[in-house]
Design a protein around this motif. Structure first.
Motif, mmCIF file in Angstrom:
data_model
loop_
_atom_site.group_PDB
_atom_site.id
_atom_site.type_symbol
_atom_site.label_atom_id
_atom_site.label_comp_id
_atom_site.label_asym_id
_atom_site.label_seq_id
_atom_site.Cartn_x
_atom_site.Cartn_y
_atom_site.Cartn_z
ATOM 1 N N ALA A 180 19.497 -4.715 -22.566
ATOM 2 C CA ALA A 180 17.862 -4.123 -23.463
ATOM 3 C C ALA A 180 18.994 -2.678 -24.676
ATOM 4 O O ALA A 180 18.260 -3.229 -25.257
ATOM 5 C CB ALA A 180 17.692 -3.210 -22.088
ATOM 6 N N ALA A 181 20.203 -2.336 -24.651
ATOM 7 C CA ALA A 181 20.408 -1.636 -24.894
ATOM 8 C C ALA A 181 21.114 -2.393 -26.656
ATOM 9 O O ALA A 181 21.919 -1.467 -27.305
ATOM 10 C CB ALA A 181 20.885 -0.293 -24.243
ATOM 11 N N SER A 230 8.167 -7.251 -10.456
ATOM 12 C CA SER A 230 8.287 -5.823 -9.290
ATOM 13 C C SER A 230 8.477 -4.992 -9.350
ATOM 14 O O SER A 230 9.235 -4.006 -8.230
ATOM 15 C CB SER A 230 9.074 -7.170 -8.365
ATOM 16 N N ASP A 231 9.743 -4.500 -10.458
ATOM 17 C CA ASP A 231 9.957 -3.298 -10.408
ATOM 18 C C ASP A 231 9.661 -2.729 -11.258
ATOM 19 O O ASP A 231 10.618 -2.804 -12.640
ATOM 20 C CB ASP A 231 11.351 -3.531 -10.777
ATOM 21 N N ALA A 232 8.348 -1.348 -11.436
ATOM 22 C CA ALA A 232 8.139 -1.327 -12.828
ATOM 23 C C ALA A 232 8.607 -0.543 -13.037
ATOM 24 O O ALA A 232 8.948 -0.027 -15.363
ATOM 25 C CB ALA A 232 6.326 -0.413 -11.858
ATOM 26 N N GLU A 233 9.852 0.489 -12.886
ATOM 27 C CA GLU A 233 10.181 1.818 -13.122
ATOM 28 C C GLU A 233 11.637 1.755 -14.195
ATOM 29 O O GLU A 233 11.737 1.302 -15.493
ATOM 30 C CB GLU A 233 10.933 2.099 -12.178
ATOM 31 N N LEU A 234 12.213 0.056 -13.925
ATOM 32 C CA LEU A 234 13.111 -1.243 -14.164
ATOM 33 C C LEU A 234 12.741 -1.214 -15.691
ATOM 34 O O LEU A 234 12.908 -1.336 -16.620
ATOM 35 C CB LEU A 234 13.633 -1.916 -13.079
ATOM 36 N N ALA A 235 10.653 -2.065 -15.475
ATOM 37 C CA ALA A 235 10.947 -2.732 -16.546
ATOM 38 C C ALA A 235 10.618 -1.317 -18.350
ATOM 39 O O ALA A 235 11.023 -1.764 -19.009
ATOM 40 C CB ALA A 235 9.202 -3.290 -16.508
ATOM 41 N N LYS A 236 10.142 -0.248 -17.635
ATOM 42 C CA LYS A 236 9.923 0.412 -18.128
ATOM 43 C C LYS A 236 10.627 1.576 -18.672
ATOM 44 O O LYS A 236 11.626 1.023 -20.381
ATOM 45 C CB LYS A 236 8.991 1.675 -17.538
ATOM 46 N N LYS A 286 13.458 -4.411 -30.874
ATOM 47 C CA LYS A 286 13.670 -5.611 -29.971
ATOM 48 C C LYS A 286 12.075 -5.825 -29.619
ATOM 49 O O LYS A 286 10.771 -4.963 -29.333
ATOM 50 C CB LYS A 286 14.342 -6.027 -29.098
ATOM 51 N N ARG A 287 12.159 -7.878 -29.954
ATOM 52 C CA ARG A 287 10.913 -8.111 -29.787
ATOM 53 C C ARG A 287 10.430 -7.992 -27.906
ATOM 54 O O ARG A 287 11.489 -8.676 -27.318
ATOM 55 C CB ARG A 287 10.521 -9.827 -30.101
ATOM 56 N N VAL A 288 9.827 -7.538 -27.700
ATOM 57 C CA VAL A 288 9.811 -8.008 -25.655
ATOM 58 C C VAL A 288 8.673 -8.375 -25.565
ATOM 59 O O VAL A 288 6.815 -8.367 -25.719
ATOM 60 C CB VAL A 288 9.506 -5.785 -25.135
ATOM 61 N N ARG A 289 8.731 -9.140 -24.276
ATOM 62 C CA ARG A 289 7.934 -9.405 -22.960
ATOM 63 C C ARG A 289 7.403 -8.776 -22.326
ATOM 64 O O ARG A 289 8.125 -8.908 -21.574
ATOM 65 C CB ARG A 289 7.838 -11.467 -23.237
ATOM 66 N N ARG A 290 6.625 -8.380 -22.418
ATOM 67 C CA ARG A 290 6.497 -7.361 -21.015
ATOM 68 C C ARG A 290 6.104 -8.345 -19.598
ATOM 69 O O ARG A 290 5.511 -9.104 -20.074
ATOM 70 C CB ARG A 290 4.882 -6.403 -20.984
ATOM 71 N N PRO A 291 6.682 -7.625 -18.566
ATOM 72 C CA PRO A 291 6.578 -8.419 -17.206
ATOM 73 C C PRO A 291 4.751 -8.647 -16.999
ATOM 74 O O PRO A 291 4.159 -7.450 -16.799
ATOM 75 C CB PRO A 291 7.380 -7.614 -16.301
ATOM 76 N N ALA A 318 14.857 -0.919 -25.187
ATOM 77 C CA ALA A 318 15.160 -2.192 -25.854
ATOM 78 C C ALA A 318 14.276 -2.086 -27.441
ATOM 79 O O ALA A 318 14.424 -2.240 -28.651
ATOM 80 C CB ALA A 318 14.038 -3.105 -25.409
ATOM 81 N N ALA A 319 13.531 -0.608 -27.899
ATOM 82 C CA ALA A 319 12.644 -0.080 -28.462
ATOM 83 C C ALA A 319 13.616 0.319 -29.248
ATOM 84 O O ALA A 319 13.040 0.493 -30.433
ATOM 85 C CB ALA A 319 11.631 1.065 -28.024
#
Lengths: 325, 328
Positions: free
Chosen positions: A256-257, A271-277, A288-293, A283-284
């Motif tokens: 991501a970095a 399943s891990d909203a904290e990790l996704a965030k 990066k283009r991100v496809r959110r879970p 990634a921002a």
């Protein structure tokens, strides 16, 4: 005291040895009846980076178990340096893969499906062990995955017509939009569906000409690691798909970095909203283009996938061309 | 110590062609296995965190940023000069490179671009003497050198006549280096320092380590300021073992004469990891006296980008990519 105990210990040892001697004296008669025991040849699962199968640079492995908790195999546990190497390999492969004709890419993906068919038994048993399915259910998952792969393969030379086209403009110009691949895409594969889910996220990324760094399900990486053996023998250029098993959090954070990754699919962090965030924030940094879970998506992959996953990793290029008189 | 004492210590070996041959062939033979094993061992050292940051900055400041293509244009040379003066525009703490290395007809362009673009401290190195083959008459080679010096080159990279060297005419090679050294002097009255002379052996064409050792001593005796591994135009360029061998030669030469000579590996050093290995070899072979752009250089072009990416990784903690450095 110690001398005494030493003496008492010696005695049984002697008598055992004596017993051993009497046994061995009888043994020659019994020996021919013994059948040799074959030693298991266990498979060393490895990473797939740049078309090669390296061990993790860190030397680490972790235990992979079946759904009951029984040991299946040791899978390599990727480090950030493995992630770095994988991105370099994916970047190197990008110009060739994105420059290949859509027809050629479609053919190669179809070839992968053909090669998968030949390994049906292996994949079925790996899926069954990983997901705790019956043989029939695992076989159905495998079928669905191969069908999905073929379905995406067919999109290679059709996505342009859907995602691009001629635009009406107020002037003497042809105005044409065409979709182009985004670049290197980091894909966190679904955690639950070890093979159908995997095929459903990987195929749409590479069929349009992107190259992928794939982080398979953390607890069930074996089908993905076996898939890389299929990819290696299907004319897919080395580096187009790179598979990094390990801790999703650890590898995901590096990817991501990473400044040279153009897009990221966060499905595996559903399943891990904290990790996704966290990953989305990292990634921002280089846009990066991100496809959110999609929290609902992880689990059941049997439905119609639609083409949103194809479109997520495409950029639109528009050209204006003067109309000659 | 001065050149005078070096002359006294080894004056007799250059007195005649046969004395020179006797001396060069009397040098101890190179232990190939030992040399390669030593280089391989030193290559495994791990340099991390602050030491790595120091080494990367040092390596950047040692680069002779090079473009030696038939397709070089003044524009390309100017953009290379801009890059050398300010390697990473996003981070002004990045050191400048040591020199810009070009063909002699581009030396004036480079000199002008550097002084106009904030790179006045960067040297202009010009290859000369019918680079890269060295196959031309001596008068042509000397004219080439004088032109480059007159155009403002601070350093001259000459190639030795490998044909003469390999056929054993050491005296010819020796005299040629001396003649070029003479041509490096500025015209009297201009008051400038003579251009530094780097002597290129083209190790890939010398075939044996023994020959590289002989060429090193030959060039040092003839007055080279730097000895350089290769042109970058043949299959085998700088390698860790042949650079190690040349470093041993400059170490022994200083011990014998008191004169310090620089070393420049060139060609094939493409990433930061390689560059750090070379720095380890320098430190372990000749010590920190040589860990400066005055005594050790890298002849490279793509190396700089990889060093910059590593530098960005260290300062930001994120892996960088080729999108964040220039394409050249």
């Amino acid at each position: 005291m110690s001398e005494k105990s030493a003496n008492t210990e010696k005695k049984p040892a002697k008598s055992e040895a004596a017993a051993g001697r009497t046994k061995s004296a009888k043994a020659p008669a019994a020996r021919p009846a013994r059948t040799p025991v074959r030693i298991d040849v266990l498979k060393t699962y490895k990473l797939f980076v740049g078309g090669k199968f390296p061990r993790s640079e860190s030397g680490r492995v972790y235990e992979v178990t079946d759904s009951q908790g029984n040991w299946l195999a040791n899978a390599p546990q990727s480090s950030r340096k493995d992630a770095r190497d994988a991105v370099v390999a994916a970047r190197k492969a990008f110009s060739g893969w994105s420059g290949a004709t859509a027809y050629n890419r479609g053919q190669i993906l179809y070839r992968i499906a053909e090669m998968l068919e030949g390994r049906r038994e292996q994949f079925t048993s790996e899926i069954a062990a990983a997901e705790g399915l019956s043989a029939a259910a695992a076989s159905a998952q495998f079928d669905a995955a191969v069908d999905r792969w073929v379905w995406y393969a067919g999109w290679s030379d059709k996505v342009t017509q859907v995602a691009g086209g001629a635009n009406p403009v107020a002037g003497p110009f042809f105005n044409l939009s065409t979709p182009e691949p985004t670049g290197v895409v980091a894909v966190l594969a679904p955690q639950e569906s070890s093979f159908l889910g995997l095929a459903s996220v990987l195929a749409p990324v590479i069929v349009t000409g992107n190259t992928a760094v794939l982080v398979p399900s953390e607890k069930a990486p074996l089908p993905a690691l076996s898939l890389s053996e299929v990819l290696a023998t299907s004319d897919l250029p080395g580096g187009v798909v790179n598979v990094l098993s390990g801790r999703t959090r650890e590898v995901g954070a590096t990817l991501a970095a990473h400044q040279d990754v153009n897009a990221m699919d966060l499905t595996g962090a559903a399943s891990d909203a904290e990790l996704a965030k966290e990953l989305e924030v990292a990634a921002a940094d280089n846009l990066k283009r991100v496809r959110r879970p999609d929290a609902a998506a992880d689990g059941d992959w049997s439905g119609d996938p639609g083409i949103s996953r194809l479109l997520a990793f495409l950029e639109t290029k528009t050209v204006w061309h003067p109309i000659g008189v | 110590m001065s050149a005078g004492s070096s002359a006294s210590a080894l004056a007799d070996v250059t007195s005649s062609d046969s004395a020179l041959r006797r001396y060069l062939h009397g040098l101890p033979g190179v232990d190939t296995v030992g040399l390669e094993a030593r280089a391989a061992t030193l290559g495994t050292r791990s340099i991390k965190t602050t030491a790595k940051a120091y080494a990367i900055d040092l390596a950047i400041s040692m680069i002779d940023l090079t473009t030696l293509e038939g397709s070089d244009t003044p524009g390309k040379v100017r953009s290379l000069c801009a890059k050398g003066s300010n390697p990473d525009p996003s981070d002004r703490t990045t050191p400048q490179v040591a020199a810009i290395c070009v063909y002699s007809d581009m030396a004036a362009t480079a000199k002008q671009a550097l002084s106009a673009g904030g790179g006045a401290g960067i040297k202009v190195a010009s290859v000369a003497t019918a680079f890269p083959s060295g196959r031309a008459a001596l008068s042509v080679k000397l004219a080439d050198t004088r032109e480059a010096v007159a155009a403002g080159a601070d350093e001259i990279d000459m190639v030795i006549d490998r044909g003469a060297f390999l056929s054993g005419r050491y005296g010819k090679v020796f005299e040629e280096i001396q003649a070029v050294k003479e041509a490096c002097k500025r015209p009297s009255g201009s008051g400038g320092e003579p251009a530094h002379l780097k002597v290129i052996f083209e190790n890939g064409e010398l075939s044996t380590y023994d020959n590289i050792r002989r060429a090193s001593w030959l060039a040092m005796l003839a007055g080279a300021d730097f000895i350089k591994t290769s042109t970058g135009k043949v299959a085998v360029n700088a390698t860790l073992p042949n650079t190690l061998l040349m470093l041993e030669a400059v170490r022994d030469f200083r011990a014998a004469t008191g004169t310090q000579i620089g070393v420049k590996p060139a060609g094939g050093i493409r990433n930061a990891k390689d560059a750090l290995r070379y720095l380890v070899v320098v430190n372990e072979t000749v010590g920190s006296d040589w860990l400066s752009p005055d005594w050790f250089r890298f002849g490279a072009s793509s190396l700089l980008n990889d060093l910059l990416m590593q530098r960005q990784k260290l300062s930001t903690g994120r892996y960088s990519g080729p999108d964040y450095v220039t394409v050249d």
